[in-house]
Design an enzyme around this catalytic site. Sequence first.
Site, short mmCIF file in Angstrom:
data_model
loop_
_atom_site.label_atom_id
_atom_site.label_comp_id
_atom_site.label_asym_id
_atom_site.label_seq_id
_atom_site.Cartn_x
_atom_site.Cartn_y
_atom_site.Cartn_z
N ARG A 1 0.86 -1.19 0.00
CA ARG A 1 0.00 0.00 0.00
C ARG A 1 0.88 1.23 0.00
NH1 ARG A 1 -2.73 4.12 -0.05
NH2 ARG A 1 -4.90 4.28 0.61
N ARG B 1 -0.93 -5.35 4.91
CA ARG B 1 -0.24 -4.90 3.71
C ARG B 1 1.05 -4.15 4.08
NH1 ARG B 1 -5.16 -1.68 0.88
NH2 ARG B 1 -5.00 -0.67 2.92
N GLU C 1 -11.49 4.50 -5.65
CA GLU C 1 -11.68 3.06 -5.50
C GLU C 1 -12.24 2.42 -6.77
OE1 GLU C 1 -10.79 1.21 -2.89
OE2 GLU C 1 -9.96 3.01 -1.93
#
Length: 222
Positions: free
Chosen positions: A16, A67, A24
């Site tokens: 990330r 992440r 999104e």
Amino acid sequence: MLDGDTLLLKSGDKVRLIGVNTPEQATEIHQAEPFAMQATQATKTFFNNQPMIKLKLGKEPKDHYGRILAYVARSDGMLLSEYLVAHGLAFYLAIPPNLDLLVCLMATEQQARRQQTGLWKRYRPTTAQTIKQAGFSLVTGKVEKISQAANGVWIDLAGKLALFIPKNNLKYFSRSAFDQINGRLVEVRGWLIDRRAGGRKLKKGRKRWMMKISHPASIIFK
């Protein structure tokens, strides 16, 4: 490639990007946000003919999803986060302690907004009176109340939104910061949370929508 701000490495790890948020992609329950496809494509284009990428882990190396949190650059040194913001395909984020590029990304976004680049051609922040859905958003509103609690500071905007600054993040705010914003029109950025989701009832006097604020850069004067 998962979307504009999240990469999938050959190892299977997800990365990330630190300091930015892109629109999104579509999910089973939500349509793609404007410029989501362009942001994803821009990230793919960024790495064309660049077989190697460089990762610099953040001071906080992973998020709560597991992440990897990192700054990502091509072999020629160009940073993906700055590239996306400069092309109007990402918003800057201020999430401590990963703040190394914050000043640069804020300045880059300001220029993209002035030039109406990418999503800034038509993106307009919502207002605290007209919030309709959860998720990342820029919101404008007038500060009407600031209150200290045991777990942090609450800032009510005129309308439907309350900002929450956790106690652990108050160290990033100056003593005079709250006096400066009281009664002012501000623009805030972050993830909106519906406090009535799942049929929950609000206590009297509480705003329906909440946004967690971790750093002063998430609040700017209008």
